[in-house]
Design an enzyme around this catalytic site. Structure first.
Site, mmCIF file in Angstrom:
data_model
loop_
_atom_site.group_PDB
_atom_site.id
_atom_site.type_symbol
_atom_site.label_atom_id
_atom_site.label_comp_id
_atom_site.label_asym_id
_atom_site.label_seq_id
_atom_site.Cartn_x
_atom_site.Cartn_y
_atom_site.Cartn_z
ATOM 1 N N LYS A 1 48.329 42.622 40.006
ATOM 2 C CA LYS A 1 47.584 43.728 39.401
ATOM 3 C C LYS A 1 48.473 44.929 39.145
ATOM 4 O O LYS A 1 48.330 45.623 38.140
ATOM 5 C CB LYS A 1 46.422 44.151 40.307
ATOM 6 C CG LYS A 1 45.241 43.224 40.206
ATOM 7 C CD LYS A 1 43.993 43.881 40.751
ATOM 8 C CE LYS A 1 42.793 42.948 40.601
ATOM 9 N NZ LYS A 1 41.575 43.475 41.187
ATOM 10 N N LYS B 1 43.775 32.337 35.076
ATOM 11 C CA LYS B 1 42.410 32.362 35.613
ATOM 12 C C LYS B 1 41.448 33.002 34.610
ATOM 13 O O LYS B 1 41.829 33.971 33.941
ATOM 14 C CB LYS B 1 42.466 33.189 36.909
ATOM 15 C CG LYS B 1 41.238 33.188 37.749
ATOM 16 C CD LYS B 1 41.426 34.090 38.963
ATOM 17 C CE LYS B 1 41.468 35.563 38.602
ATOM 18 N NZ LYS B 1 41.277 36.480 39.719
ATOM 19 N N LYS C 1 37.362 38.808 34.165
ATOM 20 C CA LYS C 1 36.645 39.835 33.394
ATOM 21 C C LYS C 1 37.611 40.853 32.815
ATOM 22 O O LYS C 1 37.258 41.611 31.919
ATOM 23 C CB LYS C 1 35.565 40.513 34.247
ATOM 24 C CG LYS C 1 35.990 41.040 35.580
ATOM 25 C CD LYS C 1 34.771 41.324 36.478
ATOM 26 C CE LYS C 1 35.132 41.209 37.950
ATOM 27 N NZ LYS C 1 34.013 40.958 38.818
HETATM 28 P P1 TYM Z 1 36.108 39.396 42.325
HETATM 29 O O1 TYM Z 1 35.111 40.457 42.033
HETATM 30 O O2 TYM Z 1 37.374 39.380 41.555
HETATM 31 O O3 TYM Z 1 35.440 37.969 42.164
HETATM 32 C C1 TYM Z 1 34.213 37.660 42.814
HETATM 33 C C2 TYM Z 1 34.184 36.209 43.245
HETATM 34 O O4 TYM Z 1 34.341 35.361 42.103
HETATM 35 C C3 TYM Z 1 35.408 34.459 42.332
HETATM 36 N N1 TYM Z 1 36.100 34.234 41.058
HETATM 37 C C4 TYM Z 1 36.379 33.025 40.572
HETATM 38 N N2 TYM Z 1 36.123 31.796 41.047
HETATM 39 C C5 TYM Z 1 36.537 30.752 40.294
HETATM 40 N N3 TYM Z 1 37.195 30.904 39.105
HETATM 41 C C6 TYM Z 1 37.452 32.118 38.593
HETATM 42 N N4 TYM Z 1 38.074 32.248 37.429
HETATM 43 C C7 TYM Z 1 37.044 33.260 39.342
HETATM 44 N N5 TYM Z 1 37.132 34.597 39.141
HETATM 45 C C8 TYM Z 1 36.561 35.172 40.207
HETATM 46 C C9 TYM Z 1 36.333 35.162 43.321
HETATM 47 O O5 TYM Z 1 37.144 34.246 44.011
HETATM 48 C C10 TYM Z 1 35.323 35.844 44.206
HETATM 49 O O6 TYM Z 1 34.832 34.940 45.190
HETATM 50 N N6 TYM Z 1 38.262 40.905 46.575
HETATM 51 C C11 TYM Z 1 37.067 40.288 46.014
HETATM 52 C C12 TYM Z 1 35.780 41.011 46.338
HETATM 53 C C13 TYM Z 1 35.541 41.237 47.788
HETATM 54 C C14 TYM Z 1 35.155 40.257 48.741
HETATM 55 C C15 TYM Z 1 35.005 40.963 49.963
HETATM 56 C C16 TYM Z 1 34.951 38.888 48.671
HETATM 57 C C17 TYM Z 1 35.608 42.427 48.423
HETATM 58 N N7 TYM Z 1 35.281 42.282 49.730
HETATM 59 C C18 TYM Z 1 34.648 40.295 51.142
HETATM 60 C C19 TYM Z 1 34.580 38.220 49.844
HETATM 61 C C20 TYM Z 1 34.439 38.932 51.052
HETATM 62 C C21 TYM Z 1 37.228 40.268 44.502
HETATM 63 O O7 TYM Z 1 37.923 41.059 43.916
HETATM 64 O O8 TYM Z 1 36.425 39.367 43.885
#
Ligand code: TYM
Length: 338
Positions: free
Chosen positions: A118, A201, A204
């Site tokens: 990032k 990947k 968004k």
């Molecule tokens: P974030 O907001 O980027 O994504 C949310 C969830 O979606 C999954 N994900 C995907 N899974 C499969 N293929 C993809 N292309 C894909 N893009 C996103 C992510 O793996 C995630 O499960 N750091 C985290 C948010 C967070 C969190 C937490 C998660 C903050 N605190 C505590 C679990 C527990 C994040 O940025 O997810």
């Protein structure tokens, strides 16, 4: 191994930093719903404090938070069965986040590949919060003593860090207070790839809208994006092994398998030998049939933002019944005068 004295509790979060994608749905939300239905205690969170590690327009943040809540509910998360919250309404997340900033080591944080991706060449100019982000993520999980965290593949390293933080805290204070959380990374779609580039990947934040399916896309848009998805000239193989060096083909088959709740081998037993010209319309039809009811329901829920706010306010009250005592005990363990 999960420490046996902790009762099973599921926590996971998604950033309200843009719309929901098919990757979020298949990699995370669909699994969240299944775990809710398995009868475990489940807490799901819109992580607004994480989103602001990069600048968010305030009106967009509010809209995206409510839209994400609508997406959770429309996908099957029930506010009666799960605790649904936005992170900033449960202050113990940030409070434990500070404690964990003091437990995590610089060297651990510097190894985080998501930060490196990032921040890129801009590492001196990104926020301190973006660097410290995984310590807050560990706090999100451990402030509930959560034992299971369903996520996509990209969050694996952050969950390993969460385990390291719990272990170090327990060791430093001679307690067995925080559980060693189990990542739950399962299914055919733990890493949904871009429709334009099978090595990236689905995200968004990708500048190309054609690279992803948004949960709010209409039927025509979904069909068009799948029709234009990058593929190779060969027919589909009859077994999963045949997808090995074909990332784009593998991605589309994985999406099909996850949406239809079949194994990749079961899908290929049906469609093996087909050209993409025949397979893509079937995938588009399946995607539309699964996603349209969700996007219609999201639109209906978004028409009443007051109701969403009431659900999140209620969730925060329920959440704090869990988080306040865990924070109080953490402070006591550390010697903070209460
Ligand atoms: P974030 O907001 O980027 O994504 C949310 C969830 O979606 C999954 N994900 C995907 N899974 C499969 N293929 C993809 N292309 C894909 N893009 C996103 C992510 O793996 C995630 O499960 N750091 C985290 C948010 C967070 C969190 C937490 C998660 C903050 N605190 C505590 C679990 C527990 C994040 O940025 O997810």
């Amino acid at each position: 191994m999960t420490t046996p004295q902790f009762t099973p509790r599921v926590f996971s979060g998604i950033q309200p930093s843009g719309g929901l994608t098919l990757g979020n749905y298949l990699g995370a939300i669909k699994r969240f719903v299944q775990m809710q239905e398995e009868g475990m205690e489940t807490v799901y969170c819109m992580v607004d404090l994480h989103a602001v590690t990069v600048w968010q327009d305030p009106a967009d943040l509010a809209k995206n938070t409510r839209e994400l809540a609508a997406g959770f509910i429309a996908s099957g998360i029930s506010p009666e069965k799960s605790i649904l919250i936005n992170q900033s309404q449960v202050p113990e997340h940030a409070q434990l986040g500070w404690v964990f900033s003091c437990v995590a080591r610089m060297g651990w944080m510097q190894r985080m590949t998501q930060f490196k991706d990032k921040a890129g060449k801009n590492a001196q100019n990104v926020s301190l919060g973006l660097f410290g982000y995984p310590a807050l993520m560990a706090a999100d999980i451990l402030i509930y003593h959560a034992t299971h965290v369903p996520v996509g593949e990209d969050q694996k390293q952050h969950l390993e860090l969460t385990r390291d933080i719990a272990t170090k805290f327990n060791h430093d204070y001679g307690v067995d207070f925080f559980p060693i959380t189990e990542p739950v990374i399962e299914g055919a779609a733990t890493r949904v790839m871009s429709l334009r580039d099978g090595s990236k990947k689905m995200s968004k934040s990708d500048p190309s809208d054609a690279s992803r399916i948004n949960m709010t896309d209409g039927a025509d848009t979904i069909a068009k994006k799948i029709r234009k998805a990058k593929t190779d000239p060969d027919a589909l193989p009859s077994e999963a092994a045949g997808l090995q060096d074909r990332p784009e083909a593998r991605n589309l088959v994985n999406i099909y398998a996850a949406l239809s709740e079949q194994s990749v081998d079961a899908v290929l037993a049906d469609v093996g030998g087909q050209q993409f010209g025949a397979f893509k319309p079937q995938l588009a039809e399946l995607a539309v049939s699964k996603l349209s009811p969700i996007s219609n329901e999201m639109a209906r829920l978004m028409a009443d933002p007051g109701e969403i706010d009431r659900i999140l306010a209620k969730g925060a009250v329920q959440a704090r019944e869990i988080t306040a005592p865990i924070l109080a005990k953490t402070y006591e363990i550390m010697g903070m005068v209460r």
